[in-house]
Motif scaffolding. Sequence first.
Motif, PDB file in Angstrom:
ATOM      1  N   GLU A 192       0.847  -1.184   0.000  1.00 42.44           N
ATOM      2  CA  GLU A 192       0.000   0.000   0.000  1.00 42.44           C
ATOM      3  C   GLU A 192       0.888   1.241   0.000  1.00 42.44           C
ATOM      4  OE1 GLU A 192      -3.283   0.629   0.011  1.00 42.44           O
ATOM      5  OE2 GLU A 192      -4.035  -1.436   0.010  1.00 42.44           O
ATOM      6  N   ASP A 193       0.549   2.216  -0.827  1.00 43.50           N
ATOM      7  CA  ASP A 193       1.285   3.467  -0.908  1.00 43.50           C
ATOM      8  C   ASP A 193       0.318   4.628  -0.712  1.00 43.50           C
ATOM      9  OD1 ASP A 193       4.049   4.727  -1.883  1.00 43.50           O
ATOM     10  OD2 ASP A 193       2.442   5.855  -2.860  1.00 43.50           O
ATOM     11  N   LYS A 194       0.742   5.649   0.046  1.00 44.18           N
ATOM     12  CA  LYS A 194      -0.142   6.777   0.313  1.00 44.18           C
ATOM     13  C   LYS A 194      -0.547   7.500  -0.965  1.00 44.18           C
ATOM     14  CE  LYS A 194       1.651   7.734   4.948  1.00 44.18           C
ATOM     15  NZ  LYS A 194       2.306   8.743   5.818  1.00 44.18           N
ATOM     16  N   ARG A 195       0.330   7.511  -1.936  1.00 45.85           N
ATOM     17  CA  ARG A 195       0.074   8.245  -3.174  1.00 45.85           C
ATOM     18  C   ARG A 195      -0.575   7.385  -4.249  1.00 45.85           C
ATOM     19  NH1 ARG A 195       4.722  11.794  -6.290  1.00 45.85           N
ATOM     20  NH2 ARG A 195       3.370  12.809  -7.828  1.00 45.85           N
ATOM     21  N   TYR A 196      -0.197   6.114  -4.314  1.00 44.63           N
ATOM     22  CA  TYR A 196      -0.624   5.258  -5.417  1.00 44.63           C
ATOM     23  C   TYR A 196      -1.558   4.131  -4.992  1.00 44.63           C
ATOM     24  CZ  TYR A 196       3.071   7.645  -7.975  1.00 44.63           C
ATOM     25  OH  TYR A 196       3.861   8.599  -8.565  1.00 44.63           O
ATOM     26  N   GLY A 197      -1.992   4.104  -3.754  1.00 43.11           N
ATOM     27  CA  GLY A 197      -2.927   3.075  -3.327  1.00 43.11           C
ATOM     28  C   GLY A 197      -2.297   1.696  -3.352  1.00 43.11           C
ATOM     29  N   GLU A 223       2.238  -1.588 -11.451  1.00 47.95           N
ATOM     30  CA  GLU A 223       0.796  -1.355 -11.542  1.00 47.95           C
ATOM     31  C   GLU A 223       0.342  -0.651 -10.267  1.00 47.95           C
ATOM     32  OE1 GLU A 223      -1.048  -5.110 -13.729  1.00 47.95           O
ATOM     33  OE2 GLU A 223       0.453  -5.680 -12.218  1.00 47.95           O
ATOM     34  N   VAL A 224      -0.363   0.462 -10.415  1.00 48.66           N
ATOM     35  CA  VAL A 224      -0.770   1.270  -9.269  1.00 48.66           C
ATOM     36  C   VAL A 224      -2.289   1.410  -9.236  1.00 48.66           C
ATOM     37  CG1 VAL A 224       1.403   2.541  -9.295  1.00 48.66           C
ATOM     38  CG2 VAL A 224      -0.556   3.433 -10.557  1.00 48.66           C
ATOM     39  N   LYS A 233      -3.007   2.810 -16.708  1.00 49.78           N
ATOM     40  CA  LYS A 233      -2.177   1.910 -17.497  1.00 49.78           C
ATOM     41  C   LYS A 233      -0.878   1.612 -16.752  1.00 49.78           C
ATOM     42  CE  LYS A 233      -3.916   3.323 -22.036  1.00 49.78           C
ATOM     43  NZ  LYS A 233      -3.551   3.882 -23.364  1.00 49.78           N
ATOM     44  N   PRO A 234      -0.394   0.391 -16.833  1.00 43.56           N
ATOM     45  CA  PRO A 234       0.850   0.042 -16.121  1.00 43.56           C
ATOM     46  C   PRO A 234       2.057   0.749 -16.719  1.00 43.56           C
ATOM     47  CG  PRO A 234       0.183  -1.752 -17.551  1.00 43.56           C
ATOM     48  CD  PRO A 234      -0.936  -0.742 -17.586  1.00 43.56           C
ATOM     49  N   GLN A 243      21.953  -4.956  -8.971  1.00 41.02           N
ATOM     50  CA  GLN A 243      22.268  -5.950  -7.945  1.00 41.02           C
ATOM     51  C   GLN A 243      22.401  -5.275  -6.578  1.00 41.02           C
ATOM     52  OE1 GLN A 243      23.913  -5.442 -10.716  1.00 41.02           O
ATOM     53  NE2 GLN A 243      23.847  -7.313 -11.942  1.00 41.02           N
ATOM     54  N   GLY A 244      21.805  -5.888  -5.583  1.00 40.91           N
ATOM     55  CA  GLY A 244      21.907  -5.370  -4.232  1.00 40.91           C
ATOM     56  C   GLY A 244      20.813  -4.409  -3.838  1.00 40.91           C
ATOM     57  N   LEU A 245      19.985  -3.967  -4.777  1.00 42.08           N
ATOM     58  CA  LEU A 245      18.884  -3.054  -4.477  1.00 42.08           C
ATOM     59  C   LEU A 245      17.566  -3.812  -4.548  1.00 42.08           C
ATOM     60  CD1 LEU A 245      19.875   0.208  -6.388  1.00 42.08           C
ATOM     61  CD2 LEU A 245      20.170  -0.317  -3.980  1.00 42.08           C
ATOM     62  N   SER A 246      16.691  -3.566  -3.601  1.00 48.56           N
ATOM     63  CA  SER A 246      15.404  -4.250  -3.576  1.00 48.56           C
ATOM     64  C   SER A 246      14.484  -3.700  -4.657  1.00 48.56           C
ATOM     65  CB  SER A 246      14.743  -4.089  -2.208  1.00 48.56           C
ATOM     66  OG  SER A 246      14.369  -2.733  -1.997  1.00 48.56           O
ATOM     67  N   LEU A 247      13.465  -4.472  -4.989  1.00 45.29           N
ATOM     68  CA  LEU A 247      12.490  -4.059  -5.990  1.00 45.29           C
ATOM     69  C   LEU A 247      11.782  -2.782  -5.555  1.00 45.29           C
ATOM     70  CD1 LEU A 247      10.978  -4.660  -8.611  1.00 45.29           C
ATOM     71  CD2 LEU A 247       9.530  -6.258  -7.352  1.00 45.29           C
ATOM     72  N   HIS A 248      11.455  -2.681  -4.287  1.00 47.63           N
ATOM     73  CA  HIS A 248      10.787  -1.493  -3.770  1.00 47.63           C
ATOM     74  C   HIS A 248      11.686  -0.257  -3.865  1.00 47.63           C
ATOM     75  CE1 HIS A 248       9.085   1.132  -0.502  1.00 47.63           C
ATOM     76  NE2 HIS A 248       7.979   0.800  -1.142  1.00 47.63           N
ATOM     77  N   THR A 249      12.977  -0.427  -3.603  1.00 54.30           N
ATOM     78  CA  THR A 249      13.919   0.691  -3.691  1.00 54.30           C
ATOM     79  C   THR A 249      14.054   1.198  -5.110  1.00 54.30           C
ATOM     80  OG1 THR A 249      15.176  -0.133  -1.791  1.00 54.30           O
ATOM     81  CG2 THR A 249      16.304   1.393  -3.257  1.00 54.30           C
ATOM     82  N   LEU A 250      14.101   0.299  -6.078  1.00 61.63           N
ATOM     83  CA  LEU A 250      14.194   0.704  -7.480  1.00 61.63           C
ATOM     84  C   LEU A 250      12.969   1.504  -7.910  1.00 61.63           C
ATOM     85  CD1 LEU A 250      15.583  -2.620  -8.986  1.00 61.63           C
ATOM     86  CD2 LEU A 250      16.844  -0.487  -8.676  1.00 61.63           C
ATOM     87  N   TRP A 251      11.789   1.052  -7.485  1.00 67.03           N
ATOM     88  CA  TRP A 251      10.559   1.753  -7.841  1.00 67.03           C
ATOM     89  C   TRP A 251      10.514   3.144  -7.205  1.00 67.03           C
ATOM     90  CZ3 TRP A 251       6.211   3.051  -4.709  1.00 67.03           C
ATOM     91  CH2 TRP A 251       5.113   3.527  -5.430  1.00 67.03           C
ATOM     92  N   LEU A 252      10.904   3.232  -5.929  1.00 72.35           N
ATOM     93  CA  LEU A 252      10.904   4.525  -5.247  1.00 72.35           C
ATOM     94  C   LEU A 252      11.915   5.481  -5.877  1.00 72.35           C
ATOM     95  CD1 LEU A 252      10.622   3.618  -1.458  1.00 72.35           C
ATOM     96  CD2 LEU A 252       8.874   4.648  -2.915  1.00 72.35           C
ATOM     97  N   ALA A 253      13.067   4.968  -6.298  1.00 69.19           N
ATOM     98  CA  ALA A 253      14.080   5.814  -6.921  1.00 69.19           C
ATOM     99  C   ALA A 253      13.558   6.421  -8.209  1.00 69.19           C
ATOM    100  CB  ALA A 253      15.351   4.994  -7.186  1.00 69.19           C
ATOM    101  N   PHE A 254      12.881   5.618  -9.026  1.00 64.18           N
ATOM    102  CA  PHE A 254      12.352   6.153 -10.273  1.00 64.18           C
ATOM    103  C   PHE A 254      11.247   7.173  -9.996  1.00 64.18           C
ATOM    104  CE2 PHE A 254       9.550   6.232 -13.949  1.00 64.18           C
ATOM    105  CZ  PHE A 254      10.445   6.411 -14.992  1.00 64.18           C
ATOM    106  N   ASP A 255      10.367   6.861  -9.061  1.00 63.77           N
ATOM    107  CA  ASP A 255       9.251   7.745  -8.762  1.00 63.77           C
ATOM    108  C   ASP A 255       9.718   9.031  -8.101  1.00 63.77           C
ATOM    109  OD1 ASP A 255       6.264   8.159  -8.499  1.00 63.77           O
ATOM    110  OD2 ASP A 255       6.853   8.279  -6.389  1.00 63.77           O
ATOM    111  N   GLN A 256      10.923   9.043  -7.548  1.00 67.40           N
ATOM    112  CA  GLN A 256      11.441  10.240  -6.905  1.00 67.40           C
ATOM    113  C   GLN A 256      11.594  11.377  -7.907  1.00 67.40           C
ATOM    114  OE1 GLN A 256      14.151   9.300  -3.853  1.00 67.40           O
ATOM    115  NE2 GLN A 256      15.257  11.228  -3.944  1.00 67.40           N
ATOM    116  N   ARG A 257      11.816  11.048  -9.175  1.00 72.30           N
ATOM    117  CA  ARG A 257      11.927  12.101 -10.207  1.00 72.30           C
ATOM    118  C   ARG A 257      10.829  12.014 -11.252  1.00 72.30           C
ATOM    119  NH1 ARG A 257      10.963  14.962 -13.431  1.00 72.30           N
ATOM    120  NH2 ARG A 257      12.244  16.310 -14.761  1.00 72.30           N
ATOM    121  N   TRP A 258      10.448  10.789 -11.631  1.00 70.62           N
ATOM    122  CA  TRP A 258       9.460  10.619 -12.706  1.00 70.62           C
ATOM    123  C   TRP A 258       8.203   9.974 -12.116  1.00 70.62           C
ATOM    124  CZ3 TRP A 258      11.383  13.085 -16.731  1.00 70.62           C
ATOM    125  CH2 TRP A 258      12.772  13.144 -16.882  1.00 70.62           C
ATOM    126  N   PRO A 259       7.289  10.793 -11.566  1.00 62.39           N
ATOM    127  CA  PRO A 259       6.098  10.221 -10.936  1.00 62.39           C
ATOM    128  C   PRO A 259       5.337   9.279 -11.868  1.00 62.39           C
ATOM    129  CG  PRO A 259       6.259  12.555 -10.456  1.00 62.39           C
ATOM    130  CD  PRO A 259       7.311  12.249 -11.479  1.00 62.39           C
TER     131      PRO A 259
END
Length: 260
Positions: A192-197, A223-224, A233-234, A243-259
Amino acid sequence: SLYRAVERRRVDESKLRPYLTQQVPTQGVTVFALDTSVWPRPHSRTLAGLRYEQSPTQAIQSYATVQGYAYSSLAWIPERGRSWALSVDTRRVVGRQTAVEVGVKQVKALCETRPADTCDVITADGSYGNHRFLGALKDQPCTVVVRLRRDRVLYRAAGPYAGHGRPRVHGGRFAFKDPVTWGPPAEQLCFEDKRYGQVRLRLWHDLHAKQDARTPFSVILAEVHLERETPPKPVWLGCQNAQGLSLHTLWLAFDQRWPI
């Protein structure tokens, strides 16, 4: 000293870029954004070095093709959901250069000045989501996360040689629009995410573009708002050196600049 510097009209780029990079923290995951912007010069027909570029400037026309200067900027993004950023490298795209070529040089220059033990993530939009960008940075000590078009078709590894005929270059198809070709993901995450449900992330490894089988990378399907009757749309993301970064961390990093 400021007025004197303006009068001299000269910038020592070899000193300025490392100085700006030194302002970026070296602890934790550090997110950088790479993008290209256009400075339209519609009334400067005789200005040297003008290029035809797509510009989203509404003062002219939304997403119109204009004459102007294109600038590639690499910036540090300190916080998610905030607009403040520190530009560490800005270069003009000149001649026959492409934004991808200039962006690759900027990322490589950044990696040379950053400590070896930092965890830097370079994020970029869909214009960088191709094998030319991912392939050029596959040996760099940074993680790359880029948006991919929703109509892409990638391929899996060819597998071992069968012992007869010409060796295969590509394995099975992985078509973004055809879930039958996906197969089970290597990793899946729901939260669950506060912004993306309700969010679901799925990850596949070792896929490559038809144009370059020597550049495998990972793919994330984000998918949000799955709680809605009609979710958006996904979004597809390509990852290199993750390597070494979690799936959640990768998603948050991208969303930090490109919502998303």
